[in-house]
Design an enzyme around this catalytic site. Structure first.
Site, mmCIF file in Angstrom:
data_model
loop_
_atom_site.group_PDB
_atom_site.id
_atom_site.type_symbol
_atom_site.label_atom_id
_atom_site.label_comp_id
_atom_site.label_asym_id
_atom_site.label_seq_id
_atom_site.Cartn_x
_atom_site.Cartn_y
_atom_site.Cartn_z
ATOM 1 N N THR A 47 0.852 -1.197 0.000
ATOM 2 C CA THR A 47 0.000 0.000 0.000
ATOM 3 C C THR A 47 0.889 1.248 0.000
ATOM 4 O O THR A 47 2.041 1.217 0.432
ATOM 5 C CB THR A 47 -0.964 0.025 1.208
ATOM 6 O OG1 THR A 47 -0.229 0.264 2.409
ATOM 7 C CG2 THR A 47 -1.763 -1.268 1.315
ATOM 8 N N GLY A 48 0.330 2.335 -0.507
ATOM 9 C CA GLY A 48 1.096 3.586 -0.577
ATOM 10 C C GLY A 48 2.296 3.460 -1.497
ATOM 11 O O GLY A 48 3.358 4.029 -1.243
ATOM 12 N N GLY A 97 7.394 7.368 -2.508
ATOM 13 C CA GLY A 97 8.223 7.142 -1.328
ATOM 14 C C GLY A 97 8.611 5.713 -0.994
ATOM 15 O O GLY A 97 9.050 4.942 -1.854
ATOM 16 N N ILE A 98 8.462 5.368 0.273
ATOM 17 C CA ILE A 98 8.898 4.070 0.794
ATOM 18 C C ILE A 98 8.157 2.931 0.095
ATOM 19 O O ILE A 98 8.749 1.897 -0.254
ATOM 20 C CB ILE A 98 8.665 3.999 2.331
ATOM 21 C CG1 ILE A 98 9.575 5.012 3.042
ATOM 22 C CG2 ILE A 98 8.899 2.590 2.851
ATOM 23 C CD1 ILE A 98 9.253 5.233 4.514
ATOM 24 N N GLY A 99 6.850 3.122 -0.132
ATOM 25 C CA GLY A 99 6.053 2.081 -0.791
ATOM 26 C C GLY A 99 6.518 1.834 -2.212
ATOM 27 O O GLY A 99 6.610 0.683 -2.663
ATOM 28 N N TYR A 116 -0.294 11.960 14.804
ATOM 29 C CA TYR A 116 0.511 11.080 13.944
ATOM 30 C C TYR A 116 1.223 10.047 14.831
ATOM 31 O O TYR A 116 1.153 8.851 14.586
ATOM 32 C CB TYR A 116 1.525 11.925 13.159
ATOM 33 C CG TYR A 116 2.474 11.124 12.295
ATOM 34 C CD1 TYR A 116 2.096 10.685 11.035
ATOM 35 C CD2 TYR A 116 3.759 10.807 12.747
ATOM 36 C CE1 TYR A 116 2.969 9.951 10.241
ATOM 37 C CE2 TYR A 116 4.635 10.079 11.972
ATOM 38 C CZ TYR A 116 4.241 9.657 10.709
ATOM 39 O OH TYR A 116 5.109 8.919 9.935
HETATM 40 P P1 NDP Z 1 4.792 9.514 0.750
HETATM 41 O O1 NDP Z 1 3.942 10.718 0.939
HETATM 42 O O2 NDP Z 1 5.939 9.581 -0.200
HETATM 43 O O3 NDP Z 1 3.889 8.256 0.402
HETATM 44 C C1 NDP Z 1 2.691 8.009 1.084
HETATM 45 C C2 NDP Z 1 1.915 6.982 0.301
HETATM 46 O O4 NDP Z 1 0.701 6.692 1.001
HETATM 47 C C3 NDP Z 1 1.557 7.479 -1.074
HETATM 48 O O5 NDP Z 1 1.732 6.451 -2.019
HETATM 49 C C4 NDP Z 1 0.079 7.837 -0.935
HETATM 50 O O6 NDP Z 1 -0.605 7.625 -2.159
HETATM 51 C C5 NDP Z 1 -0.381 6.794 0.088
HETATM 52 N N1 NDP Z 1 -1.617 7.198 0.750
HETATM 53 C C6 NDP Z 1 -1.792 8.209 1.639
HETATM 54 N N2 NDP Z 1 -3.087 8.305 1.975
HETATM 55 C C7 NDP Z 1 -3.757 7.340 1.288
HETATM 56 C C8 NDP Z 1 -5.117 6.948 1.190
HETATM 57 N N3 NDP Z 1 -6.089 7.561 1.884
HETATM 58 N N4 NDP Z 1 -5.430 5.909 0.369
HETATM 59 C C9 NDP Z 1 -4.472 5.286 -0.352
HETATM 60 N N5 NDP Z 1 -3.171 5.611 -0.305
HETATM 61 C C10 NDP Z 1 -2.812 6.633 0.505
HETATM 62 O O7 NDP Z 1 5.303 9.168 2.222
HETATM 63 P P2 NDP Z 1 6.337 8.083 2.795
HETATM 64 O O8 NDP Z 1 6.809 7.156 1.769
HETATM 65 O O9 NDP Z 1 7.287 8.863 3.592
HETATM 66 O O10 NDP Z 1 5.375 7.332 3.823
HETATM 67 C C11 NDP Z 1 5.141 5.932 3.801
HETATM 68 C C12 NDP Z 1 4.965 5.443 5.223
HETATM 69 O O11 NDP Z 1 6.193 5.655 5.924
HETATM 70 C C13 NDP Z 1 3.881 6.190 5.999
HETATM 71 O O12 NDP Z 1 3.136 5.266 6.759
HETATM 72 C C14 NDP Z 1 4.678 7.126 6.906
HETATM 73 O O13 NDP Z 1 4.002 7.437 8.083
HETATM 74 C C15 NDP Z 1 5.913 6.251 7.174
HETATM 75 N N6 NDP Z 1 7.087 6.986 7.648
HETATM 76 C C16 NDP Z 1 7.701 7.942 6.848
HETATM 77 C C17 NDP Z 1 8.802 8.623 7.322
HETATM 78 C C18 NDP Z 1 9.513 9.667 6.518
HETATM 79 O O14 NDP Z 1 10.385 10.371 7.073
HETATM 80 N N7 NDP Z 1 9.246 9.821 5.234
HETATM 81 C C19 NDP Z 1 9.335 8.359 8.679
HETATM 82 C C20 NDP Z 1 8.640 7.338 9.400
HETATM 83 C C21 NDP Z 1 7.552 6.678 8.893
HETATM 84 P P3 NDP Z 1 -1.543 8.712 -2.890
HETATM 85 O O15 NDP Z 1 -1.055 10.069 -2.522
HETATM 86 O O16 NDP Z 1 -1.383 8.344 -4.332
HETATM 87 O O17 NDP Z 1 -2.895 8.396 -2.361
#
Ligand code: NDP
Length: 276
Positions: free
Chosen positions: A12-13, A17-19, A159
């Site tokens: 998911t996601g 980013g990480i996903g 958060y």
């Molecule tokens: P990004 O913003 O780069 O990616 C977030 C992803 O989540 C996107 O693909 C977005 O897709 C998806 N997403 C968000 N809301 C929804 C929704 N309602 N339905 C479906 N998809 C959703 O962030 P990161 O890669 O940084 O975050 C990924 C995870 O890592 C998160 O859980 C975050 O909390 C965690 N994390 C990140 C850190 C950081 O420093 N970056 C640190 C610690 C944890 P779209 O916009 O296409 O819907």
């Protein structure tokens, strides 16, 4: 043979980013992967990056869905089973950033903005995926955060609370599901260079400024480097690889460049301080 050959993974996601980094790694390591997010264009970019690395198109399914809704979650699971016939790995990574939908921080934020996607959607998606993961004796990897604590995070408390709840969900489902042969673990990243700044609505360059501020201060990131998505993707792959991590159950691996091991005062060289 690549280590995830024959496995089917949902990440998911994965439109950013990480996903995205994780989906690319899994696909390169032989998995059939369902990628998902709300943003169709970014999702297509992920797909193209996967295909560029030589992965056959049949191994990638892109599902545009809002995971805050059960309808979106059903679409994700149903289309994966329809396309690939099984599910071995669920990576619950989608999450929101630190500001709420109105751009607010702290106590005044709308708690539901964080609760809905960071926690509740993980619970219901896991419930929906459970029977398929039991069939395959599969793996779940949740993406948490060092913001879960024990330190306070007053600017982004909801958060942090949503991630703390997620950690307890990881521990409890791990015990619940291991009796059926399904492992549940998590990773808790520190700062990672992703699309999270843009998702927060920060102006261009703001995220880079924040990152270089952190990198230049050892009381923020002792190793002096912000993580890249692949650094976290490698840990997710380790936790999803039963050959490597079979005895790890219900844990979260912290990957934060040392951030949570230091407190501001500790990070300074006391001999330097008393010299002046
Ligand atoms: P990004 O913003 O780069 O990616 C977030 C992803 O989540 C996107 O693909 C977005 O897709 C998806 N997403 C968000 N809301 C929804 C929704 N309602 N339905 C479906 N998809 C959703 O962030 P990161 O890669 O940084 O975050 C990924 C995870 O890592 C998160 O859980 C975050 O909390 C965690 N994390 C990140 C850190 C950081 O420093 N970056 C640190 C610690 C944890 P779209 O916009 O296409 O819907």
């Amino acid at each position: 043979m690549a280590r995830f050959t024959g496995k089917v993974a949902i990440v998911t996601g994965s439109s950013n980013g990480i996903g995205r980094g994780t989906a690319i790694l899994f696909a390169q390591e032989g998995a059939k992967v369902t990628i998902t997010g709300r943003n169709a264009q970014r999702l297509e970019e992920t797909k193209q990056e996967i295909l560029k690395s030589g992965v056959p198109e049949d191994n990638v399914l892109a599902v545009v869905a809002d995971l805050a809704s059960e309808k979106g979650q059903d679409e994700l699971i149903d289309s994966t089973i329809q396309q690939f016939g099984r599910l071995d790995i669920l990576v619950n990574n989608a999450g929101t950033a630190f500001l709420d939908s109105q751009g607010r921080t702290g106590l005044d934020q709308d708690v539901s903005d964080f609760d809905k996607i960071n926690m509740r959607s993980v619970v219901t998606l896991t419930q929906k995926a459970k029977k398929y993961l039991i069939e395959s004796k599969g793996e779940i990897v949740n993406v948490s955060s060092v913001a879960a604590g024990p330190q306070a995070h007053s600017d982004m408390m909801y958060y942090g609370m949503s991630k703390a709840a997620l950690d307890q969900f990881t521990r409890s489902t791990a015990i619940n599901l291991i009796q059926h042969g399904v492992r549940v673990n998590a990773v808790s990243p520190g700062a990672v260079a992703t699309g999270i700044g843009e998702a927060m609505g920060l102006p261009p360059g703001a995220m880079e400024k924040m990152m270089s501020f952190f990198e230049s201060r050892k009381e923020c990131i002792p190793c002096g480097k912000i993580a890249q998505p692949v650094d976290i993707a490698n840990i997710i792959a380790f936790l999803a690889d039963r050959k490597l991590s079979s005895y790890i159950i219900g844990q979260s691996i912290v990957a934060d460049g040392g951030s949570t091991l230091v407190m501001g005062t500790q990070a300074h060289n006391l001999m330097e301080v008393i010299k002046n």
